[in-house]
Design a protein around this motif. Sequence first.
Motif, PDB file in Angstrom:
ATOM      1  N   MET A   1       3.956   0.519 -79.337  1.00 12.83           N
ATOM      2  CA  MET A   1       3.811  -0.879 -79.835  1.00 12.83           C
ATOM      3  C   MET A   1       3.060  -1.095 -77.774  1.00 12.83           C
ATOM      4  N   GLU A   2       2.024  -1.762 -77.409  1.00 16.95           N
ATOM      5  CA  GLU A   2       1.391  -2.095 -75.647  1.00 16.95           C
ATOM      6  C   GLU A   2       2.160  -3.409 -75.269  1.00 16.95           C
ATOM      7  N   LEU A   3       2.718  -2.774 -73.808  1.00 16.86           N
ATOM      8  CA  LEU A   3       2.896  -3.130 -73.624  1.00 16.86           C
ATOM      9  C   LEU A   3       1.482  -3.970 -72.581  1.00 16.86           C
ATOM     10  N   ILE A   4       2.427  -4.914 -71.465  1.00 18.43           N
ATOM     11  CA  ILE A   4       1.171  -6.101 -70.787  1.00 18.43           C
ATOM     12  C   ILE A   4       1.088  -4.997 -69.455  1.00 18.43           C
ATOM     13  N   SER A   5       0.473  -5.217 -68.339  1.00 20.97           N
ATOM     14  CA  SER A   5       0.570  -4.273 -67.259  1.00 20.97           C
ATOM     15  C   SER A   5       0.634  -5.353 -66.456  1.00 20.97           C
ATOM     16  N   ILE A   6       0.597  -4.078 -64.817  1.00 19.94           N
ATOM     17  CA  ILE A   6      -0.140  -5.744 -63.684  1.00 19.94           C
ATOM     18  C   ILE A   6      -1.428  -6.195 -63.712  1.00 19.94           C
ATOM     19  N   ALA A   7      -2.046  -5.668 -64.291  1.00 19.23           N
ATOM     20  CA  ALA A   7      -3.776  -6.789 -64.207  1.00 19.23           C
ATOM     21  C   ALA A   7      -3.133  -7.230 -64.774  1.00 19.23           C
ATOM     22  N   ASP A   8      -2.733  -7.282 -66.400  1.00 20.25           N
ATOM     23  CA  ASP A   8      -2.489  -8.644 -67.147  1.00 20.25           C
ATOM     24  C   ASP A   8      -2.099  -9.589 -66.232  1.00 20.25           C
ATOM     25  N   VAL A   9      -0.834  -9.274 -65.290  1.00 25.70           N
ATOM     26  CA  VAL A   9      -0.243 -10.501 -65.020  1.00 25.70           C
ATOM     27  C   VAL A   9      -1.324 -10.762 -63.819  1.00 25.70           C
ATOM     28  N   ARG A  10      -1.560  -9.952 -63.198  1.00 16.26           N
ATOM     29  CA  ARG A  10      -2.982 -10.483 -62.213  1.00 16.26           C
ATOM     30  C   ARG A  10      -3.752 -11.501 -62.376  1.00 16.26           C
ATOM     31  N   ALA A  11      -4.269 -11.763 -63.654  1.00 16.09           N
ATOM     32  CA  ALA A  11      -5.257 -12.143 -64.251  1.00 16.09           C
ATOM     33  C   ALA A  11      -4.448 -13.447 -64.412  1.00 16.09           C
ATOM     34  N   ALA A  12      -3.550 -13.159 -64.960  1.00 17.69           N
ATOM     35  CA  ALA A  12      -2.630 -14.674 -65.346  1.00 17.69           C
ATOM     36  C   ALA A  12      -2.628 -14.981 -64.491  1.00 17.69           C
ATOM     37  N   ALA A  13      -2.464 -14.872 -62.959  1.00 13.65           N
ATOM     38  CA  ALA A  13      -2.170 -15.315 -61.503  1.00 13.65           C
ATOM     39  C   ALA A  13      -3.764 -16.448 -61.304  1.00 13.65           C
ATOM     40  N   ASP A  14      -4.202 -15.715 -62.242  1.00 15.12           N
ATOM     41  CA  ASP A  14      -6.239 -16.367 -61.331  1.00 15.12           C
ATOM     42  C   ASP A  14      -5.478 -17.642 -62.547  1.00 15.12           C
ATOM     43  N   ASP A  15      -5.304 -17.610 -63.608  1.00 15.20           N
ATOM     44  CA  ASP A  15      -5.711 -18.572 -64.656  1.00 15.20           C
ATOM     45  C   ASP A  15      -4.603 -20.031 -64.727  1.00 15.20           C
ATOM     46  N   VAL A  16      -3.441 -19.539 -63.990  1.00  9.11           N
ATOM     47  CA  VAL A  16      -2.409 -20.616 -63.605  1.00  9.11           C
ATOM     48  C   VAL A  16      -2.623 -21.148 -62.331  1.00  9.11           C
ATOM     49  N   ALA A  17      -3.759 -20.573 -61.493  1.00  6.89           N
ATOM     50  CA  ALA A  17      -3.432 -21.415 -60.217  1.00  6.89           C
ATOM     51  C   ALA A  17      -4.382 -23.016 -60.536  1.00  6.89           C
ATOM     52  N   GLY A  18      -4.129 -23.994 -59.082  1.00  2.90           N
ATOM     53  CA  GLY A  18      -4.490 -25.097 -59.398  1.00  2.90           C
ATOM     54  C   GLY A  18      -3.649 -25.479 -60.568  1.00  2.90           C
ATOM     55  N   THR A  19      -3.609 -25.440 -62.152  1.00  5.45           N
ATOM     56  CA  THR A  19      -1.975 -26.286 -62.667  1.00  5.45           C
ATOM     57  C   THR A  19      -0.668 -26.056 -62.338  1.00  5.45           C
ATOM     58  N   VAL A  20      -0.331 -24.251 -62.091  1.00  7.40           N
ATOM     59  CA  VAL A  20       0.774 -24.274 -61.482  1.00  7.40           C
ATOM     60  C   VAL A  20       1.646 -24.557 -60.223  1.00  7.40           C
ATOM     61  N   LEU A  21       2.828 -24.825 -60.260  1.00  4.20           N
ATOM     62  CA  LEU A  21       3.083 -25.348 -58.745  1.00  4.20           C
ATOM     63  C   LEU A  21       3.489 -23.476 -58.035  1.00  4.20           C
ATOM     64  N   ARG A  22       3.183 -23.167 -56.532  1.00  2.00           N
ATOM     65  CA  ARG A  22       3.608 -21.810 -56.340  1.00  2.00           C
ATOM     66  C   ARG A  22       5.109 -22.491 -55.478  1.00  2.00           C
ATOM     67  N   THR A  23       6.283 -21.718 -56.593  1.00  2.51           N
ATOM     68  CA  THR A  23       7.482 -22.231 -55.825  1.00  2.51           C
ATOM     69  C   THR A  23       7.610 -21.334 -53.991  1.00  2.51           C
ATOM     70  N   PRO A  24       8.366 -21.660 -53.699  1.00  2.08           N
ATOM     71  CA  PRO A  24       8.462 -21.308 -52.750  1.00  2.08           C
ATOM     72  C   PRO A  24      10.184 -20.590 -52.761  1.00  2.08           C
ATOM     73  N   LEU A  25      10.473 -19.241 -52.501  1.00  3.28           N
ATOM     74  CA  LEU A  25      11.693 -18.376 -52.169  1.00  3.28           C
ATOM     75  C   LEU A  25      13.077 -19.574 -51.283  1.00  3.28           C
ATOM     76  N   LEU A  26      13.500 -19.692 -51.720  1.00  2.65           N
ATOM     77  CA  LEU A  26      15.158 -20.700 -50.482  1.00  2.65           C
ATOM     78  C   LEU A  26      16.008 -19.992 -50.575  1.00  2.65           C
ATOM     79  N   ALA A 145      -0.041 -13.031 -73.127  1.00  2.00           N
ATOM     80  CA  ALA A 145      -0.395 -13.527 -72.638  1.00  2.00           C
ATOM     81  C   ALA A 145       0.823 -14.555 -72.637  1.00  2.00           C
ATOM     82  N   ILE A 146       1.602 -14.864 -72.917  1.00  2.00           N
ATOM     83  CA  ILE A 146       3.013 -16.050 -72.552  1.00  2.00           C
ATOM     84  C   ILE A 146       3.544 -15.058 -71.794  1.00  2.00           C
ATOM     85  N   ILE A 147       3.721 -13.831 -71.834  1.00  2.00           N
ATOM     86  CA  ILE A 147       4.303 -12.912 -71.153  1.00  2.00           C
ATOM     87  C   ILE A 147       3.794 -12.535 -69.485  1.00  2.00           C
ATOM     88  N   ALA A 148       2.459 -12.397 -69.616  1.00  2.00           N
ATOM     89  CA  ALA A 148       2.181 -12.534 -68.428  1.00  2.00           C
ATOM     90  C   ALA A 148       1.903 -13.650 -68.360  1.00  2.00           C
TER      91      ALA A 148
END
Length: 314
Positions: A1-26, A145-148
């Motif tokens: 079974m093919e697993l997602i990669s860090i490249a998939d996660v980075r692509a997701a970061a581009d897709d969600v920017a502007g819609t998703v809040l970049r939450t801080p570390l508290l 895509a959800i996992i990424a």
Amino acid sequence: MELISIADVRAAADDVAGTVLRTPLLPTAWDDELWLKPESLQPVGSFKLRGATHAVARLDPALRSRGVVTHSSGNHGQALAYAARAFGVPCTVVVPEGAPAVKVDRMRALGADVRLVQPARRLAEAERIVAETGAALVPPFDHPAIIAGQGTIGLEIVADLPDVDVVLVPVGGGGLGSGVATAVKALRPSAAVIGVEPALAADARESLAAGEVVVWDVARTYRTCADGLRTNLSALTLAHLRERLDGIVTVTEDEIMSAAGRLMRDARLVVEPSGAVATAARLYHRGELPAGRTVAVVSGGNAEAAVLAAALAV
């Protein structure tokens, strides 16, 4: 079974920017080696907005125009409704009876068509609606895509705390843990990613031990107050967790509620029980965890007033 990669996660970061809040570390006042990742601050009150936004963005436009469908106890349903509204497409959410009313009301407020069914019927009903309408099924966790999308939390954690030693992440269906572990282990291999689940819904721990998905029926998982963590793993999420998770611990109902109260009182965060399990592991099972700089993912804050009041009273 093919697993997602860090490249998939980075692509997701581009897709969600502007819609998703970049939450801080508290940082926490009670533990100088504990930081919180408050996904409860997202516009829909949970991390689920990340995966839902990425998944909808990646749909073929012609398919997306026919709408999206999912099944959810609340948080993923809210997230998908929010993402669908942003793309201007219809959204239907199949919700198990007994889901928190506050979550159902918010899904409807975001424009979703909510269908209530018996818990065991949720997936079958969602698939029936897809077959009838031609809409796209966007599952809560069982999709690359959800996992990424959820993995973008891991990107942010390592960016904000490059020398992180331990990341604690709630485990329900396993999409959050799969994505976060993918990102963290790629960027900070020495860090340990530990899953946390309720003892009353410990199917993930059992599945990892067995090497195959072990299904707990709803009569068992519905005993826990952590309604967002009552879902079983899928073959896809189990494959990710077996490869990339460093361990899993369980927490009791009393520990979950106590941790939720602690987060509300001392971190000033509105936290649902599911969102408190990672902090509960640090508070009550520290001896079972690796030492060092630790981040606990606070996955959501959608809870009814009575639940919040009960946690504050502990």
